[in-house]
Enzyme design. Structure first.
Site, PDB file in Angstrom:
ATOM      1  N   GLY A 124      34.796  39.454  19.111  1.00  0.00           N
ATOM      2  CA  GLY A 124      34.638  39.723  17.610  1.00  0.00           C
ATOM      3  C   GLY A 124      33.338  40.638  17.600  1.00  0.00           C
ATOM      4  N   ALA A 190      12.874  21.136  35.345  1.00  0.00           N
ATOM      5  CA  ALA A 190      13.011  19.438  35.164  1.00  0.00           C
ATOM      6  C   ALA A 190      13.187  18.949  33.593  1.00  0.00           C
ATOM      7  CB  ALA A 190      11.612  18.777  35.876  1.00  0.00           C
ATOM      8  N   GLU A 212       9.458  22.055  38.870  1.00  0.00           N
ATOM      9  CA  GLU A 212       9.256  22.164  37.483  1.00  0.00           C
ATOM     10  C   GLU A 212       7.999  22.875  37.229  1.00  0.00           C
ATOM     11  OE1 GLU A 212      10.508  21.451  34.135  1.00  0.00           O
ATOM     12  OE2 GLU A 212       8.528  22.453  33.471  1.00  0.00           O
ATOM     13  N   GLY A 280      16.269  26.464  30.766  1.00  0.00           N
ATOM     14  CA  GLY A 280      16.530  26.909  29.473  1.00  0.00           C
ATOM     15  C   GLY A 280      17.590  27.794  29.260  1.00  0.00           C
ATOM     16  N   ARG A 281      17.917  28.003  27.780  1.00  0.00           N
ATOM     17  CA  ARG A 281      18.956  28.844  27.426  1.00  0.00           C
ATOM     18  C   ARG A 281      18.484  29.910  26.388  1.00  0.00           C
ATOM     19  NH1 ARG A 281      24.017  27.087  29.208  1.00  0.00           N
ATOM     20  NH2 ARG A 281      24.866  28.139  27.377  1.00  0.00           N
ATOM     21  N   ASP A 321      23.396  27.310  18.437  1.00  0.00           N
ATOM     22  CA  ASP A 321      22.431  27.492  19.364  1.00  0.00           C
ATOM     23  C   ASP A 321      21.612  29.061  19.203  1.00  0.00           C
ATOM     24  OD1 ASP A 321      22.930  25.344  20.725  1.00  0.00           O
ATOM     25  OD2 ASP A 321      23.409  26.324  22.715  1.00  0.00           O
ATOM     26  N   HIS A 453      24.471 -10.862  18.363  1.00  0.00           N
ATOM     27  CA  HIS A 453      23.910 -11.571  19.692  1.00  0.00           C
ATOM     28  C   HIS A 453      24.956 -11.862  20.571  1.00  0.00           C
ATOM     29  CE1 HIS A 453      21.201 -13.838  22.152  1.00  0.00           C
ATOM     30  NE2 HIS A 453      21.978 -14.909  21.899  1.00  0.00           N
TER      31      HIS A 453
HETATM   32  P1  FAD Z   1      28.568  27.700  22.186  1.00  0.00           P
HETATM   33  O1  FAD Z   1      29.295  26.291  22.411  1.00  0.00           O
HETATM   34  O2  FAD Z   1      27.900  28.501  23.184  1.00  0.00           O
HETATM   35  O3  FAD Z   1      29.874  28.396  21.756  1.00  0.00           O
HETATM   36  C1  FAD Z   1      30.012  29.849  21.537  1.00  0.00           C
HETATM   37  C2  FAD Z   1      31.125  30.431  21.540  1.00  0.00           C
HETATM   38  O4  FAD Z   1      31.119  31.773  21.009  1.00  0.00           O
HETATM   39  C3  FAD Z   1      31.628  30.481  23.232  1.00  0.00           C
HETATM   40  O5  FAD Z   1      32.770  29.880  23.232  1.00  0.00           O
HETATM   41  C4  FAD Z   1      31.548  32.177  23.014  1.00  0.00           C
HETATM   42  O6  FAD Z   1      32.831  32.385  24.072  1.00  0.00           O
HETATM   43  C5  FAD Z   1      31.950  32.570  21.865  1.00  0.00           C
HETATM   44  N1  FAD Z   1      31.635  34.057  21.609  1.00  0.00           N
HETATM   45  C6  FAD Z   1      30.189  34.451  21.650  1.00  0.00           C
HETATM   46  N2  FAD Z   1      30.147  35.734  21.235  1.00  0.00           N
HETATM   47  C7  FAD Z   1      31.467  36.030  20.800  1.00  0.00           C
HETATM   48  C8  FAD Z   1      32.071  37.180  20.250  1.00  0.00           C
HETATM   49  N3  FAD Z   1      31.367  37.991  20.040  1.00  0.00           N
HETATM   50  N4  FAD Z   1      33.577  36.926  20.093  1.00  0.00           N
HETATM   51  C9  FAD Z   1      34.065  36.081  20.004  1.00  0.00           C
HETATM   52  N5  FAD Z   1      33.606  34.810  20.606  1.00  0.00           N
HETATM   53  C10 FAD Z   1      32.254  34.898  20.986  1.00  0.00           C
HETATM   54  N6  FAD Z   1      24.187  19.068  23.680  1.00  0.00           N
HETATM   55  C11 FAD Z   1      24.509  17.872  23.320  1.00  0.00           C
HETATM   56  O7  FAD Z   1      24.333  18.024  21.920  1.00  0.00           O
HETATM   57  N7  FAD Z   1      24.983  17.134  23.849  1.00  0.00           N
HETATM   58  C12 FAD Z   1      24.980  17.089  25.267  1.00  0.00           C
HETATM   59  O8  FAD Z   1      25.171  16.211  26.050  1.00  0.00           O
HETATM   60  C13 FAD Z   1      24.903  18.738  26.022  1.00  0.00           C
HETATM   61  N8  FAD Z   1      24.908  18.646  27.252  1.00  0.00           N
HETATM   62  C14 FAD Z   1      24.794  19.977  27.763  1.00  0.00           C
HETATM   63  C15 FAD Z   1      25.053  20.047  29.324  1.00  0.00           C
HETATM   64  C16 FAD Z   1      24.882  21.218  29.686  1.00  0.00           C
HETATM   65  C17 FAD Z   1      25.329  21.723  31.087  1.00  0.00           C
HETATM   66  C18 FAD Z   1      24.958  22.489  28.680  1.00  0.00           C
HETATM   67  C19 FAD Z   1      24.763  23.985  29.362  1.00  0.00           C
HETATM   68  C20 FAD Z   1      24.631  22.124  27.424  1.00  0.00           C
HETATM   69  C21 FAD Z   1      24.765  21.104  26.903  1.00  0.00           C
HETATM   70  N9  FAD Z   1      24.294  20.747  25.516  1.00  0.00           N
HETATM   71  C22 FAD Z   1      24.695  19.573  25.062  1.00  0.00           C
HETATM   72  C23 FAD Z   1      24.297  21.918  24.639  1.00  0.00           C
HETATM   73  C24 FAD Z   1      25.593  22.211  23.791  1.00  0.00           C
HETATM   74  O9  FAD Z   1      26.355  22.660  24.692  1.00  0.00           O
HETATM   75  C25 FAD Z   1      25.267  23.353  22.929  1.00  0.00           C
HETATM   76  O10 FAD Z   1      24.086  23.065  22.105  1.00  0.00           O
HETATM   77  C26 FAD Z   1      26.385  23.970  22.144  1.00  0.00           C
HETATM   78  O11 FAD Z   1      27.642  24.071  22.655  1.00  0.00           O
HETATM   79  C27 FAD Z   1      26.202  24.876  21.317  1.00  0.00           C
HETATM   80  O12 FAD Z   1      27.452  24.946  20.217  1.00  0.00           O
HETATM   81  P2  FAD Z   1      27.541  26.676  19.913  1.00  0.00           P
HETATM   82  O13 FAD Z   1      28.703  26.494  19.056  1.00  0.00           O
HETATM   83  O14 FAD Z   1      26.225  26.992  19.092  1.00  0.00           O
HETATM   84  O15 FAD Z   1      27.573  27.775  20.824  1.00  0.00           O
HETATM   85  P1  NAD Z   2      15.422  22.863  28.932  1.00  0.00           P
HETATM   86  O1  NAD Z   2      14.678  23.463  28.095  1.00  0.00           O
HETATM   87  O2  NAD Z   2      15.579  21.284  28.631  1.00  0.00           O
HETATM   88  O3  NAD Z   2      14.638  22.718  30.379  1.00  0.00           O
HETATM   89  C1  NAD Z   2      13.998  23.808  31.172  1.00  0.00           C
HETATM   90  C2  NAD Z   2      13.093  23.379  32.029  1.00  0.00           C
HETATM   91  O4  NAD Z   2      12.442  24.432  32.984  1.00  0.00           O
HETATM   92  C3  NAD Z   2      11.521  23.015  31.234  1.00  0.00           C
HETATM   93  O5  NAD Z   2      11.203  21.843  31.712  1.00  0.00           O
HETATM   94  C4  NAD Z   2      10.845  24.234  31.629  1.00  0.00           C
HETATM   95  O6  NAD Z   2       9.577  23.947  31.590  1.00  0.00           O
HETATM   96  C5  NAD Z   2      11.526  24.472  32.977  1.00  0.00           C
HETATM   97  N1  NAD Z   2      11.051  25.999  33.538  1.00  0.00           N
HETATM   98  C6  NAD Z   2      11.107  26.957  32.795  1.00  0.00           C
HETATM   99  N2  NAD Z   2      10.801  28.080  33.499  1.00  0.00           N
HETATM  100  C7  NAD Z   2      10.697  27.462  34.896  1.00  0.00           C
HETATM  101  C8  NAD Z   2      10.218  28.175  36.051  1.00  0.00           C
HETATM  102  N3  NAD Z   2      10.289  29.530  36.112  1.00  0.00           N
HETATM  103  N4  NAD Z   2      10.168  27.352  37.159  1.00  0.00           N
HETATM  104  C9  NAD Z   2      10.328  26.114  37.032  1.00  0.00           C
HETATM  105  N5  NAD Z   2      10.445  25.367  35.742  1.00  0.00           N
HETATM  106  C10 NAD Z   2      10.682  26.219  34.721  1.00  0.00           C
HETATM  107  O7  NAD Z   2      16.826  23.522  29.653  1.00  0.00           O
HETATM  108  P2  NAD Z   2      17.852  23.300  30.177  1.00  0.00           P
HETATM  109  O8  NAD Z   2      17.644  22.071  30.941  1.00  0.00           O
HETATM  110  O9  NAD Z   2      18.144  24.339  30.984  1.00  0.00           O
HETATM  111  O10 NAD Z   2      18.831  22.980  29.069  1.00  0.00           O
HETATM  112  C11 NAD Z   2      19.103  23.831  28.080  1.00  0.00           C
HETATM  113  C12 NAD Z   2      19.560  23.433  26.820  1.00  0.00           C
HETATM  114  O11 NAD Z   2      20.826  22.855  26.878  1.00  0.00           O
HETATM  115  C13 NAD Z   2      18.686  22.120  26.481  1.00  0.00           C
HETATM  116  O12 NAD Z   2      17.254  22.580  25.921  1.00  0.00           O
HETATM  117  C14 NAD Z   2      19.042  21.413  25.436  1.00  0.00           C
HETATM  118  O13 NAD Z   2      19.144  21.821  24.122  1.00  0.00           O
HETATM  119  C15 NAD Z   2      20.754  21.645  26.048  1.00  0.00           C
HETATM  120  N6  NAD Z   2      21.345  20.520  26.747  1.00  0.00           N
HETATM  121  C16 NAD Z   2      21.285  19.199  26.359  1.00  0.00           C
HETATM  122  C17 NAD Z   2      21.762  18.238  26.761  1.00  0.00           C
HETATM  123  C18 NAD Z   2      21.835  16.753  26.140  1.00  0.00           C
HETATM  124  O14 NAD Z   2      21.712  16.931  24.996  1.00  0.00           O
HETATM  125  N7  NAD Z   2      21.729  15.670  26.606  1.00  0.00           N
HETATM  126  C19 NAD Z   2      21.981  18.165  28.106  1.00  0.00           C
HETATM  127  C20 NAD Z   2      21.860  19.351  28.659  1.00  0.00           C
HETATM  128  C21 NAD Z   2      21.594  20.441  28.133  1.00  0.00           C
END
Ligand code: FAD
Ligand code: NAD
Length: 474
Positions: A124, A190, A212, A280-281, A321, A453
């Site tokens: 899009g 980490a 980390e 990070g992201r 995000d 409990h």
């Molecule tokens: P996204 O989920 O990234 O979705 C964005 C969508 O937009 C994608 O499908 C993409 O294809 C689409 N898109 C982008 N640009 C366009 C375009 N121009 N046209 C059409 N489509 C497009 N969060 C939690 O709360 N609990 C967890 O346990 C958790 N675990 C995680 C584990 C991992 C390994 C990772 C990487 C993330 C985790 N997160 C978790 C974070 C969570 O996945 C994100 O916060 C969440 O997916 C964000 O939702 P969103 O809708 O903003 O974006």
């Molecule tokens: P994060 O921000 O949780 O952790 C990234 C870590 O990498 C930090 O501790 C940071 O200090 C470290 N770091 C950054 N640059 C570095 C470098 N050059 N060398 C070594 N360490 C470095 O990010 P993530 O683990 O990649 O996860 C991304 C996001 O996805 C999270 O912030 C969270 O929002 C989401 N997420 C959520 C869940 C959940 O809710 N359970 C699970 C997975 C991911």
């Protein structure tokens, strides 16, 4: 004439698909655009974004499988349960994860049909604006919308000079799809992903080393929780976590990866069979041609929005995000609901002070509200009540008494300002604390509620009592 919608949502992740469903429920003509970032084996676009496809859901499936494997190997014996040999079939484990993802992503398609959301597949982008309507182009076709909700999500942050091939050097996508247990696994970062996925592969037998950059462990969590978690992860579970790492360089061999790094100016080299980069992201705040229209970004590259997720462009909103705040699926979903309802003229809002965090390690870490350090920094006086799970009958019965519950309440008003939990099922226990904070409850309110409990939730009850130094079972 292009098809017209009240709302076009760009992005089908948790922020986008929930916004679309809520808008359609209210009766607004709604379309959701999703590109084929994730596709099923037949090539059909999968909804659910990062969360369902390569994030929350697959990681939790693997955390559960690996936890059961770990328990079978180490915890069953104390219950008097034994067996001749324990077998690990990573293919089946991965297939189970894939089945869950397939079921849930198909479920969102069904929810779209049920609620009357039009799914537009393709990338899009903004194509213009006329007569107070936005033109959005999707795969060569143009549709029109009065409102646009940007929910384009985030992507894994890369490290300079470190290419991701998702075979030897992986981001979250590759790290969730190993075909075998690597003997030695390196993780950079980490944070949440590093700890969760590091735990998965450690439980399945990898030697895991996490590097980390920061000198402190889990800086966002309450210091008490971080300290205890550090002990459990490193001493009891054997995760090797190195803090204060600098100057990381990655050299790729034929089947191994060498990570060179420094700590306190001393050089080290770590050879591993797989490397996960989880540092990070970054927001996907470009790539949909909004720049020529003047869409404003903040200083960190997120789409700039007000407290109701409105951007600087008329009738253009952004959630999840791609905007400020924690990158959590439930935060994006709440924003999606708020925006859909505000477009419909309702006065919805998101309470950013009551968004829970969960890290799905074992023990789990969960919190809502402020940490002790944050309260001290802001000069807010508080009382703390803390109860270990070792004083909880259900935890003993379940065979895991690690961790504690801590309730922080404002001195005087007694209002709950933060709840921090380390322990089994912390992810579920935190919900009660979120309700308390959402309704401005006092610790006394939590203390007066009857808790079943024996349950782990009694530890929340006792911690609330402990705020007033009158816990009954500790
Ligand atoms: P996204 O989920 O990234 O979705 C964005 C969508 O937009 C994608 O499908 C993409 O294809 C689409 N898109 C982008 N640009 C366009 C375009 N121009 N046209 C059409 N489509 C497009 N969060 C939690 O709360 N609990 C967890 O346990 C958790 N675990 C995680 C584990 C991992 C390994 C990772 C990487 C993330 C985790 N997160 C978790 C974070 C969570 O996945 C994100 O916060 C969440 O997916 C964000 O939702 P969103 O809708 O903003 O974006
Ligand atoms: P994060 O921000 O949780 O952790 C990234 C870590 O990498 C930090 O501790 C940071 O200090 C470290 N770091 C950054 N640059 C570095 C470098 N050059 N060398 C070594 N360490 C470095 O990010 P993530 O683990 O990649 O996860 C991304 C996001 O996805 C999270 O912030 C969270 O929002 C989401 N997420 C959520 C869940 C959940 O809710 N359970 C699970 C997975 C991911």
């Amino acid at each position: 004439m292009p098809k017209q919608f009240d709302i076009v949502v760009i992005g089908g992740g948790p922020g986008g698909y929930v916004a679309a469903i809520r808008a359609a429920q209210i009766g607004l003509a709604t379309a959701c655009v999703e590109q084929a970032a994730y596709a099923d084996p037949k090539g059909e676009v999968r909804l659910g974004g990062t969360c369902l496809n390569v994030g929350c859901i697959p990681s939790k499936a693997l955390l559960q499988s690996s936890e059961l494997y770990d328990q079978a190997g180490h915890a069953f014996v104390m219950h008097g349960i034994g067996f001749e040999s324990l077998r690990l079939d990573v293919r089946t484990m991965m297939q189970r994860k894939e089945n869950i993802v397939a079921k849930l992503t198909a479920g969102i398609r069904a929810l779209f049909r049920k609620n009357g959301v039009t799914l537009l597949t393709g990338h899009g982008r903004f194509a213009g604006r006329s007569d107070d309507r936005w033109q959005i182009e999707v795969g060569g076709h143009t549709v029109e919308a009065t409102h646009v909700i940007l929910a384009t999500g985030s992507s894994a942050r890369s490290l300079p000079g470190v290419d991701i091939d998702n075979t030897l050097v992986c981001d979250n996508v590759g790290a969730l799809a190993f075909e075998a247990v690597p003997k030695r696994l390196g993780v950079i970062g980490a944070g949440v992903i590093g700890l969760e996925l590091g735990s998965v592969w450690k439980r399945l037998g990898s030697e895991v080393t996490i590097l980390e950059a920061l000198p402190d462990f889990l800086g966002a969590a309450d210091a008490d929780i971080a300290r205890e978690a550090w002990k459990v992860f490193t001493k009891r579970q054997g995760l090797e976590i190195v803090l204060g790492v600098r100057s990381i360089a990655v050299e790729r061999g034929a089947a191994t990866v060498t990570v060179r790094y420094e700590v306190d100016d001393q050089a080290f080299a770590l050879e591993v069979d797989r490397l996960i980069v989880s540092v990070g992201r970054v927001p996907n705040s470009g790539g949909f041609d909004a720049e020529p229209l003047g869409l404003a970004l903040d200083e960190r590259g997120f789409i700039a929005v007000d407290e109701h997720c409105h951007t600087n462009l008329e009738n253009v909103w952004a959630v999840g995000d791609v905007v400020r705040g924690p990158m959590l699926a439930h935060k994006g979903m709440e924003e999606g609901v708020m925006v859909a309802e505000r477009i419909a003229g309702q006065a919805s809002h998101v309470n950013y002070d009551a968004i829970p965090w969960v890290i799905y390690t074992q023990p789990e870490i969960a919190w809502v509200g402020r940490t002790e350090a944050a309260l001290k920094k802001d000069g807010i006086e508080f009382r703390a009540g803390k109860i270990p799970f070792s004083a909880n009958g259900r935890a003993l019965g379940q065979g895991d008494t690690t961790g504690f519950v801590k309730v922080l309440a404002e001195t005087g008003s007694d209002r709950v300002l933060g709840v921090h939990i380390l322990g089994t099922n912390a992810s579920e226990l935190i919900a009660e604390a979120v309700v308390a904070m959402e309704f401005g409850a006092a610790a006394e309110d939590l203390a007066r509620i009857c808790h079943a409990h024996p349950t782990l939730s009694e530890a929340v009850h006792e911690a609330a009592l402990a705020v007033d130094k009158r816990s009954l079972h500790f």
